[in-house]
Design a protein around this motif. Sequence first.
Motif, PDB file in Angstrom:
ATOM      1  N   ARG A 145       0.827  -1.140  -0.055  1.00 29.44           N
ATOM      2  CA  ARG A 145      -0.116   0.252   0.018  1.00 29.44           C
ATOM      3  C   ARG A 145       0.773   1.232  -0.098  1.00 29.44           C
ATOM      4  N   ARG A 146       2.214   1.079   0.529  1.00 23.19           N
ATOM      5  CA  ARG A 146       2.627   2.414   0.724  1.00 23.19           C
ATOM      6  C   ARG A 146       3.825   2.611  -0.384  1.00 23.19           C
ATOM      7  N   GLU A 147       4.324   1.459  -1.000  1.00 24.86           N
ATOM      8  CA  GLU A 147       5.183   1.415  -2.094  1.00 24.86           C
ATOM      9  C   GLU A 147       4.638   1.452  -3.486  1.00 24.86           C
ATOM     10  N   LYS A 148       3.491   0.891  -3.328  1.00 20.79           N
ATOM     11  CA  LYS A 148       2.734   0.570  -4.884  1.00 20.79           C
ATOM     12  C   LYS A 148       3.860  -0.277  -5.929  1.00 20.79           C
ATOM     13  N   PRO A 149       4.444  -1.183  -5.341  1.00 21.39           N
ATOM     14  CA  PRO A 149       5.433  -1.692  -6.433  1.00 21.39           C
ATOM     15  C   PRO A 149       4.960  -2.286  -7.732  1.00 21.39           C
ATOM     16  N   ASN A 150       5.670  -2.330  -8.793  1.00 20.19           N
ATOM     17  CA  ASN A 150       5.250  -2.852 -10.176  1.00 20.19           C
ATOM     18  C   ASN A 150       4.594  -4.269 -10.151  1.00 20.19           C
ATOM     19  N   LEU A 151       4.908  -5.132  -9.117  1.00 19.96           N
ATOM     20  CA  LEU A 151       4.673  -6.547  -9.096  1.00 19.96           C
ATOM     21  C   LEU A 151       4.958  -6.951  -7.610  1.00 19.96           C
ATOM     22  N   ILE A 152       4.225  -8.159  -7.457  1.00 17.25           N
ATOM     23  CA  ILE A 152       4.303  -8.703  -5.930  1.00 17.25           C
ATOM     24  C   ILE A 152       4.559 -10.166  -6.283  1.00 17.25           C
ATOM     25  N   VAL A 153       5.548 -10.821  -5.414  1.00 17.53           N
ATOM     26  CA  VAL A 153       5.947 -12.077  -5.176  1.00 17.53           C
ATOM     27  C   VAL A 153       5.362 -12.466  -4.086  1.00 17.53           C
ATOM     28  N   LEU A 154       4.283 -13.515  -3.837  1.00 17.99           N
ATOM     29  CA  LEU A 154       3.590 -13.645  -2.642  1.00 17.99           C
ATOM     30  C   LEU A 154       3.513 -14.991  -2.489  1.00 17.99           C
ATOM     31  N   ASP A 155       4.041 -15.455  -1.189  1.00 18.29           N
ATOM     32  CA  ASP A 155       3.947 -16.547  -0.705  1.00 18.29           C
ATOM     33  C   ASP A 155       2.474 -16.862   0.223  1.00 18.29           C
ATOM     34  N   LEU A 156       1.835 -17.991  -0.201  1.00 20.96           N
ATOM     35  CA  LEU A 156       0.400 -17.863   0.444  1.00 20.96           C
ATOM     36  C   LEU A 156       0.368 -18.464   1.977  1.00 20.96           C
ATOM     37  N   MET A 157       1.660 -19.097   2.453  1.00 21.13           N
ATOM     38  CA  MET A 157       1.367 -19.592   3.780  1.00 21.13           C
ATOM     39  C   MET A 157       2.260 -18.794   4.755  1.00 21.13           C
ATOM     40  N   LEU A 158       1.626 -17.572   5.268  1.00 27.47           N
ATOM     41  CA  LEU A 158       2.482 -16.636   5.897  1.00 27.47           C
ATOM     42  C   LEU A 158       1.983 -16.503   7.251  1.00 27.47           C
ATOM     43  N   MET A 210       1.713 -15.754  -7.368  1.00 29.19           N
ATOM     44  CA  MET A 210       1.776 -16.534  -5.768  1.00 29.19           C
ATOM     45  C   MET A 210       2.776 -17.614  -6.000  1.00 29.19           C
ATOM     46  N   LEU A 211       3.374 -17.733  -5.007  1.00 26.84           N
ATOM     47  CA  LEU A 211       4.758 -18.683  -4.816  1.00 26.84           C
ATOM     48  C   LEU A 211       4.565 -19.493  -3.393  1.00 26.84           C
ATOM     49  N   THR A 212       4.159 -20.713  -3.785  1.00 21.64           N
ATOM     50  CA  THR A 212       3.588 -21.486  -2.369  1.00 21.64           C
ATOM     51  C   THR A 212       3.900 -22.902  -2.524  1.00 21.64           C
ATOM     52  N   ALA A 213       3.783 -23.582  -1.514  1.00 22.36           N
ATOM     53  CA  ALA A 213       4.128 -25.247  -1.421  1.00 22.36           C
ATOM     54  C   ALA A 213       2.817 -25.793  -1.790  1.00 22.36           C
ATOM     55  N   ARG A 214       1.728 -25.142  -1.787  1.00 24.43           N
ATOM     56  CA  ARG A 214       0.243 -25.726  -2.035  1.00 24.43           C
ATOM     57  C   ARG A 214       0.293 -25.844  -3.574  1.00 24.43           C
ATOM     58  N   GLY A 215       0.390 -27.486  -4.113  1.00 27.58           N
ATOM     59  CA  GLY A 215       0.369 -27.619  -5.302  1.00 27.58           C
ATOM     60  C   GLY A 215      -0.873 -28.190  -5.969  1.00 27.58           C
ATOM     61  N   GLU A 216      -1.923 -28.510  -5.074  1.00 31.24           N
ATOM     62  CA  GLU A 216      -3.043 -28.942  -5.511  1.00 31.24           C
ATOM     63  C   GLU A 216      -3.646 -28.163  -6.616  1.00 31.24           C
ATOM     64  N   GLU A 217      -4.420 -28.649  -7.674  1.00 36.09           N
ATOM     65  CA  GLU A 217      -4.972 -27.845  -8.377  1.00 36.09           C
ATOM     66  C   GLU A 217      -6.048 -26.819  -7.941  1.00 36.09           C
ATOM     67  N   ALA A 218      -6.804 -27.402  -6.859  1.00 36.63           N
ATOM     68  CA  ALA A 218      -7.782 -26.452  -6.282  1.00 36.63           C
ATOM     69  C   ALA A 218      -7.206 -25.264  -5.773  1.00 36.63           C
ATOM     70  N   ASP A 219      -6.061 -25.222  -5.108  1.00 39.85           N
ATOM     71  CA  ASP A 219      -5.316 -23.981  -4.582  1.00 39.85           C
ATOM     72  C   ASP A 219      -5.014 -23.465  -5.537  1.00 39.85           C
ATOM     73  N   ARG A 220      -4.401 -23.849  -6.679  1.00 34.98           N
ATOM     74  CA  ARG A 220      -4.104 -22.970  -7.870  1.00 34.98           C
ATOM     75  C   ARG A 220      -5.087 -22.186  -8.490  1.00 34.98           C
ATOM     76  N   ILE A 221      -6.307 -22.954  -8.480  1.00 37.48           N
ATOM     77  CA  ILE A 221      -7.549 -22.426  -9.079  1.00 37.48           C
ATOM     78  C   ILE A 221      -7.922 -21.037  -8.000  1.00 37.48           C
ATOM     79  N   LEU A 222      -7.992 -21.598  -6.877  1.00 38.44           N
ATOM     80  CA  LEU A 222      -8.483 -20.606  -5.986  1.00 38.44           C
ATOM     81  C   LEU A 222      -7.752 -19.356  -5.933  1.00 38.44           C
TER      82      LEU A 222
END
Length: 232
Positions: free
Chosen positions: A44-57, A82-94
């Motif tokens: 919100r503060r920096e308004k980056p051009n892109l975010i690499v986001l882990d899901l399990m934080l 999104m960068l995560t250990a959750r590899g199930e198709e349902a997680d990807r779609i969500l």
Amino acid sequence: MARKKILVVEDDKDILNLVAWHLKAADYEVLKAEDGVSGLETARREKPNLIVLDLMLPGMDGLDVCKALKRHESTAFIPIIMLTARGEEADRILGLELGGDDYMVKPFSPKELVLRVQAVMRRSAPSPSPPQEALTADGLRVDAHAHRVWIDDREVSLTATEFKLLLELMTHKGRVMSRDRLLDCVWGYQFEGYARTVDTHIRRLRQKLQGYAGLVETVRGVGYRFRDGSGS
């Protein structure tokens, strides 16, 4: 020219530093956050051009961070990988349905991540020579230069990927676009198993098109086509 700014939100310091190193080597400016709350605040503060986001934080998971970012106009436009250990198709779609532009599963190749970042950046940038100043179909209007979309004179917010997907379909109105071709044209790459990514984005795009969702037709077993009808 100022370097593009990327925020990496990851609680594993080794992975955080690995991703940051490769992104810096690719000439990006890198911001770091190790939990969801600080990641959201930094975005919100920096308004980056892109975010690499882990899901399990810790504190606030990545899906909640994504939802919070997409709810506000000032951050809704920021592409998210999104960068995560959750590899199930349902997680990807969500993850994609909540507004993610791409999804990588750990363990991952840092070089592939950089390629994904570059591809998403290209999708987010206005086309240097779009086919037309504006594309219209019934009550749907798309300004290719400004990356803006209106439905019945009311502006709607699309992610960079949704916008590029809609523009690609409208530009080739009446022509069937296969999933593989859409992956190549919109995402900039093809990987086995990613055809469902196209389906997920089409479904989300149709939801945002509301009463005009029917303009995007499914050609069963082949792909998708933007309807070539009157009023366009």
